[in-house]
Write an enzyme that holds these catalytic residues in place. Structure first.
Site, PDB file in Angstrom:
ATOM      1  N   GLY A   1       0.808  -1.222   0.000  1.00 18.33           N
ATOM      2  CA  GLY A   1       0.000   0.000   0.000  1.00 18.33           C
ATOM      3  C   GLY A   1       0.833   1.261   0.000  1.00 18.33           C
ATOM      4  O   GLY A   1       0.632   2.150  -0.841  1.00 18.33           O
TER       5      GLY A   1
ATOM      6  N   MET B   1       4.622   3.331   2.053  1.00 22.20           N
ATOM      7  CA  MET B   1       5.826   3.166   2.876  1.00 22.20           C
ATOM      8  C   MET B   1       6.172   4.481   3.564  1.00 22.20           C
ATOM      9  O   MET B   1       6.207   5.538   2.931  1.00 22.20           O
ATOM     10  CB  MET B   1       6.971   2.681   1.966  1.00 22.20           C
ATOM     11  CG  MET B   1       8.294   2.541   2.665  1.00 22.20           C
ATOM     12  SD  MET B   1       8.225   1.265   3.979  1.00 22.20           S
ATOM     13  CE  MET B   1       9.434   1.936   5.115  1.00 22.20           C
ATOM     14  N   GLU B   2       6.490   4.351   4.850  1.00 22.04           N
ATOM     15  CA  GLU B   2       6.633   5.511   5.730  1.00 22.04           C
ATOM     16  C   GLU B   2       8.012   6.153   5.740  1.00 22.04           C
ATOM     17  O   GLU B   2       8.404   6.749   6.753  1.00 22.04           O
ATOM     18  CB  GLU B   2       6.278   5.079   7.150  1.00 22.04           C
ATOM     19  CG  GLU B   2       7.291   4.125   7.832  1.00 22.04           C
ATOM     20  CD  GLU B   2       6.937   2.644   7.747  1.00 22.04           C
ATOM     21  OE1 GLU B   2       6.196   2.249   6.836  1.00 22.04           O
ATOM     22  OE2 GLU B   2       7.420   1.866   8.597  1.00 22.04           O
TER      23      GLU B   2
ATOM     24  N   HIS C   1      -1.961   6.220   8.521  1.00 17.62           N
ATOM     25  CA  HIS C   1      -1.076   5.151   9.000  1.00 17.62           C
ATOM     26  C   HIS C   1       0.397   5.525   8.749  1.00 17.62           C
ATOM     27  O   HIS C   1       1.223   5.474   9.659  1.00 17.62           O
ATOM     28  CB  HIS C   1      -1.433   3.837   8.293  1.00 17.62           C
ATOM     29  CG  HIS C   1      -0.567   2.672   8.668  1.00 17.62           C
ATOM     30  ND1 HIS C   1      -0.950   1.735   9.596  1.00 17.62           N
ATOM     31  CD2 HIS C   1       0.663   2.286   8.239  1.00 17.62           C
ATOM     32  CE1 HIS C   1       0.002   0.821   9.730  1.00 17.62           C
ATOM     33  NE2 HIS C   1       0.996   1.143   8.905  1.00 17.62           N
ATOM     34  N   GLU C   2       0.692   5.897   7.512  1.00 15.85           N
ATOM     35  CA  GLU C   2       2.101   6.200   7.194  1.00 15.85           C
ATOM     36  C   GLU C   2       2.568   7.431   7.962  1.00 15.85           C
ATOM     37  O   GLU C   2       3.694   7.484   8.441  1.00 15.85           O
ATOM     38  CB  GLU C   2       2.304   6.401   5.693  1.00 15.85           C
ATOM     39  CG  GLU C   2       1.826   5.247   4.815  1.00 15.85           C
ATOM     40  CD  GLU C   2       2.308   3.872   5.246  1.00 15.85           C
ATOM     41  OE1 GLU C   2       3.392   3.778   5.836  1.00 15.85           O
ATOM     42  OE2 GLU C   2       1.576   2.880   5.006  1.00 15.85           O
TER      43      GLU C   2
ATOM     44  N   HIS D   1       3.422   6.578  11.527  1.00 15.59           N
ATOM     45  CA  HIS D   1       4.702   5.875  11.673  1.00 15.59           C
ATOM     46  C   HIS D   1       5.837   6.837  12.020  1.00 15.59           C
ATOM     47  O   HIS D   1       6.870   6.416  12.535  1.00 15.59           O
ATOM     48  CB  HIS D   1       5.075   5.167  10.368  1.00 15.59           C
ATOM     49  CG  HIS D   1       4.625   3.731  10.287  1.00 15.59           C
ATOM     50  ND1 HIS D   1       4.801   2.838  11.308  1.00 15.59           N
ATOM     51  CD2 HIS D   1       4.046   3.028   9.265  1.00 15.59           C
ATOM     52  CE1 HIS D   1       4.340   1.642  10.931  1.00 15.59           C
ATOM     53  NE2 HIS D   1       3.869   1.738   9.706  1.00 15.59           N
TER      54      HIS D   1
HETATM   55  N1  B3K Z   1       6.064  -0.466   6.546  1.00 17.23           N
HETATM   56  C1  B3K Z   1       5.527  -0.686   5.232  1.00 17.23           C
HETATM   57  C2  B3K Z   1       5.526  -2.105   4.826  1.00 17.23           C
HETATM   58  C3  B3K Z   1       6.752  -2.540   4.162  1.00 17.23           C
HETATM   59  C4  B3K Z   1       6.628  -3.937   3.605  1.00 17.23           C
HETATM   60  C5  B3K Z   1       7.907  -4.418   3.049  1.00 17.23           C
HETATM   61  N2  B3K Z   1       7.817  -5.716   2.413  1.00 17.23           N
HETATM   62  C6  B3K Z   1       4.156  -0.137   5.089  1.00 17.23           C
HETATM   63  C7  B3K Z   1       3.409   0.055   6.335  1.00 17.23           C
HETATM   64  O1  B3K Z   1       3.097  -0.846   7.071  1.00 17.23           O
HETATM   65  O2  B3K Z   1       3.137   1.177   6.648  1.00 17.23           O
HETATM   66 ZN    ZN Z   2       2.785   0.278   8.769  1.00 15.95          ZN
END
Ligand code: B3K
Ligand code: ZN
Length: 894
Positions: free
Chosen positions: A269, A271-272, A305-306, A309
């Protein structure tokens, strides 16, 4: 490598083996020069010995890198001074503290794994979590190595006018040969997995946010120029999330700029990455014409969500990847509370619980089951699971509920303050919560290291003479691969008691009048033992227990409700979630009737109690319409499957449809009346009420289209043609495609063609169009899916398209995927295995994810189970299987 060879090559990594690295990387200076077809990465690392570790060996990760140069303190190393393998570069440095410079050549254009630096359509972008940075340069690619990053990017100015990386822009300018450069510095130390860079021809929208301490933050969302009009919702969501995090958690943003970039080819979806989030276009772009209400909500949730993080993940990060749920579980909890505050809390809870029970429970009962903090893994990419995320969220939610809002906030404040800038463990999180509350959370810790879904068997007894009511609760957790005998969990069980006239006041036997809370109709029972009883005093009548209110713990409840009890709860329970739950349970019982009738060759009759409840619900216009829509929706096939000892997917599909048809018939007039009432075309609005109306209307439409006559068909076509938003347009198209009737099928053909014509330039809409056809349950699904994969709209390198077609077919088209009547096709199983073989060579992460329907083979009845297993066995023989697929295949067969 086939499975036997892989076994020796594949290494299992254990939490118990964790050791600090022998060296720290204090400073990371990168110079990334992008050219067409090749990119050169020069890195200068300021390295210091970690005195806590004896080993002198510097063991750097590196994959698919062509090493061109290597120097220590400016001196070129001879080949004899280091050892190079396919995955590492190791050496014993002559001094403790030094600079290591390397220069490597990489080929982003050929990188189909979408990990590291790769090209998506017109832009270059990165994905480093979990272990992608090692595909960019040699590095200690592990989350406990935190470094100060400066990144210089250079590229052709015409094709890549925008050059971005983490932190603040500190320099930029022109170079020879129509190239240019930009230098970014991130003032916050971070692990390499949070590194990002982007280069391409991007347009952006810009806004600003004033933080609680008065700092101005510049907000930018970068997209391909054609998508510029679809960014407003993401921007509004971002600002709401920034405010919410200040108000609810006291967390302020910490850079002058926050950027989001949308890319089309992305494995998940979003990435943070610090200050530079990279998103799948599907989680950023939204407009009423092209995006459904669910799509809007997803954008809001993922943007939040991101953003969240930044504190839960970035400022306080994970010591190692076993701690993944530390950041993911907590951040999912934060985003779900945010969404609950932005919309309806009960609706959000219903959605989250339905998702968890359908998908995470299945994972927890399968061969890949693992605790939210696993003890081992082979390939970390396989552990971005529903368990780590969704169950991880539920575990944090249980802590929040056990502590109450004030203490939970004190606990999170302490956690952030104590660990800011550190890489920590789930124990550190729990310790902060235990410290502020004075609670002993030792037993609660089992949620972190035992997998499986606990089952609570509950019995009750009422004594008229003593007016005592006793609930007796036993817990049992089925064995999972890592552990067969489980220690009892600490389970918060929220309950109420319902009498003839409604909620009863509660007094537990050990409570005195002073103990009683002001709302005395609701209590959290803390289960800590294998079997435990709770006695309520002064209970005037035999009550119906309302159990696990708001789904207070991720468990299964076994209580012998009569259908009349369920009807009582459906109408009288003050807990909105449990009213929904009662209707779902009643529907489950009726679906069981259909399953049993079909199995014994008897005819199925619909229990009028379900019809009556539905009728009552449909006649209550003052009920929350979004909740009503959920209450009127039958449990999903996956959820029904979870309740069976052995799954016969075709029987479940048939029984569910039978119940749906019977309801559609019995309540035709009622569905019609509500639909007519809501169908008027009104100006589009995205507020919660308008969304709720659309969802109720479209649930009614799907019942009306169950066996459509002329009239229903024309209502549906009218909605399809005149809709002013994608929710209504897609709902009508779905109802047409799914209607089991020749006339409707013909209309569906035409509608699908005109829909494609209208939307063929909107990739995200086309994805929905592909997914709908892949889900079409009419006979001949495999042929249709093969045709879709030949369609001009399909692209076998784009994860969104793969998920839309292969994922939807194998995960959401039961009668076709499990159609084993044609031995050559072996259901869709052979098809899926073949797709995995082809994909695995290009994008192992996506291939391994697609495997999941096959991994559950043991849960299925024969002959489904055998046929699925055969495909896994053949995959196991596949030479060159990726570590990702190897882990899933071998664990599934073990
Ligand atoms: N932290 C990322 C996920 C990364 C997955 C790598 N295979 C997105 C998320 O959870 O916000
Ligand atoms: Zn996450």
């Amino acid at each position: 490598m086939n499975i036997a060879e892989s076994e020796t090559a594949m290494k299992t990594i254990y939490l118990k083996d964790y050791q600090q690295p022998a060296y720290w990387i204090k400073k990371t200076e990168l110079d990334v020069a992008i050219y067409s077809g090749e990119t050169f990465v020069q890195s200068k690392l300021t390295i210091e010995k970690n005195s806590a570790v004896q080993s002198q060996i510097l063991d750097l990760h590196g994959e698919n890198l062509e090493l061109l140069e290597i120097k220590i303190d400016g001196r070129n190393l001879a080949e004899s001074e280091y050892t190079l393998t396919d995955t590492s570069l190791s050496l014993t440095p002559p001094v403790q503290n030094f600079t290591l410079e390397t220069r490597v050549r990489i080929e982003p254009e050929k990188n189909t794994s979408l990990e590291g630096l790769y090209r998506s359509r017109t832009m270059y972008c990165t994905q480093c979590e979990a272990e992608g940075f090692r595909k960019i340069t040699y590095y200690l690619d592990r989350p406990d190595v935190m470094s100060d990053f400066t990144t210089r990017l250079s590229a052709d100015k015409t094709t890549c006018p925008v050059l971005l990386s983490n932190g603040n822009l500190i320099d930029s300018g022109d170079l020879d040969d129509s190239r240019h450069f930009a230098v970014w510095h991130d003032p916050h130390q971070k692990p390499a997995y949070l590194f990002a860079m982007v280069a391409g021809d991007l347009a952006h929208i810009e806004d600003s946010f004033t933080t609680c301490s008065g700092k101005q933050v510049c907000l930018k969302i970068f997209v391909e120029p054609k998508d510029l009009t679809k960014c407003d919702h993401a921007m509004a969501s971002l600002k709401n999330a920034m405010r919410w995090d200040e108000e609810q958690y006291g967390r302020e943003y910490d850079l002058d700029i926050f950027m989001i970039v949308a890319v089309d080819d992305f494995n998940m979806g979003a990435m943070e990455n610090k200050g530079l989030n990279i998103f799948n276009t599907s989680c950023v772009l939204a407009s009423p014409e092209t995006t459904t209400d669910a799509g809007f909500q997803r954008v809001e949730g993922v943007v939040a969500h991101e953003y969240f993080h930044n504190w839960t993940g970035n400022r306080v990060t994970c010591r190692d990847w076993f701690q993944l749920s530390l950041k993911e579980g907590f951040t999912v909890y934060r985003d779900s509370e945010f969404s609950a505050d932005m919309g309806s809390r009960t609706v959000k809870r219903v959605e989250d619980v339905a998702f968890l029970r359908t998908h995470q429970f299945a994972e927890d009962a399968g061969p890949m089951a693992h605790p939210i903090r696993p003890a081992s893994y082979m390939e970390i990419s396989n552990f971005y699971t529903l368990t780590i995320y969704e169950k991880g969220c539920e575990v944090v939610r249980m802590i929040a509920n056990l502590l109450g809002p004030e203490l939970f906030r004190q606990g999170s404040d302490l956690y952030f303050q104590r660990h800011d800038g550190e890489a920590v463990t789930t124990e550190d999180f729990v310790a902060a919560m235990a410290e502020v509350s004075g609670r002993d959370l030792t037993q609660f810790g089992h949620w972190y290291n035992q997998a499986g879904t606990p089952e609570l068997t509950i019995t009750d007894e009422y004594d008229e003479n003593s007016r005592q009511y006793t609930l007796t609760i036993s817990q049992y957790t089925p064995p999972t691969p890592e552990l067969s005998e489980k220690k009892p969990f600490h389970i918060p069980l929220r309950v109420g008691l319902i009498g003839d006239a409604g909620e009863l006041a509660l007094t537990l036997a050990d409570e005195t009048v002073e103990d009683l809370p002001s709302d005395n109709t609701d209590r959290v029972l803390e289960i800590t033992e294998t079997t435990q009883s709770f006695v309520f005093n002064n209970v005037p009548e035999k009550p119906v227990p309302s159990l696990l209110r708001d789904f207070s713990a991720p468990v299964k409840i076994k209580y012998n409700y009569s259908r009349d009890d369920l009807c009582a709860l459906a109408i009288r329970d003050s807990n909105g979630f449990n009213r929904y739950e009662a209707v779902q349970n009643l529907a489950m019982a009726v679906i069981d009737d259909a399953l049993n009738a079909n199995a014994s060759g008897a005819s199925f009759t619909l229990d009028s109690r379900l019809t009556d409840i539905y009728r009552q619900l449909l006649a209550q216009p003052d009920l929350d319409q979004a909740m009503l829509a959920y209450m009127l929706s039958l449990p999903a096939e996956g959820y029904i499957a979870e309740q069976q000892t052995l799954i016969d997917p075709l029987a479940i599909h048939r029984a569910r449809l039978q119940v749906k048809s019977a309801l559609a018939q019995a309540l035709h007039a009622e569905f019609k009346a509500v639909f007519e009432n809501l169908k008027a075309i009104v100006p589009y609005s995205a507020d919660a009420q308008a969304i709720a109306k659309r969802s109720l209307k479209n649930v009614c439409l799907s019942y009306l289209m169950d066996a459509p006559g002329e009239q229903e068909l024309s209502l549906c076509l009218e909605q399809f043609q005149s809709a002013n938003n994608m929710t209504d347009e897609m709902a009508a198209l779905t109802a047409l495609v799914m209607a089991d009737n020749e006339q409707a099928q013909q209309a569906a053909e035409q509608a699908l063609a005109s829909f494609y014509n209208k939307w063929k330039n909107e990739a995200l809409v086309v994805n929905q169009w592909l997914a709908l056809q892949a889900r079409n349950t009419a006979a001949g699904g495999l042929t249709r899916v093969n045709a879709l994969m030949q369609h001009e709209a399909y692209d076998s390198t784009n994860p969104n398209k793969i998920r839309s077609v292969i994922g939807s077919f194998c995960g959401a088209n039961t009668p076709n995927f499990h159609n084993i009547s044609d031995p050559a096709a072996q259901g869709g199983y052979a098809f899926l295995a073949q797709q995995i073989r082809e994909l695995d060579a290009k994008n192992p992460q996506i291939a391994a994810r697609l495997l999941s329907p096959l991994t559950r083979w043991r849960r299925y009845a024969a002959p489904f189970s055998e046929l699925m297993r055969e495909q896994l066995q053949e995959l196991a023989q596949q030479p060159g299987l990726s570590p990702d697929c190897y882990e899933v295949v071998s664990k599934s067969l073990a």
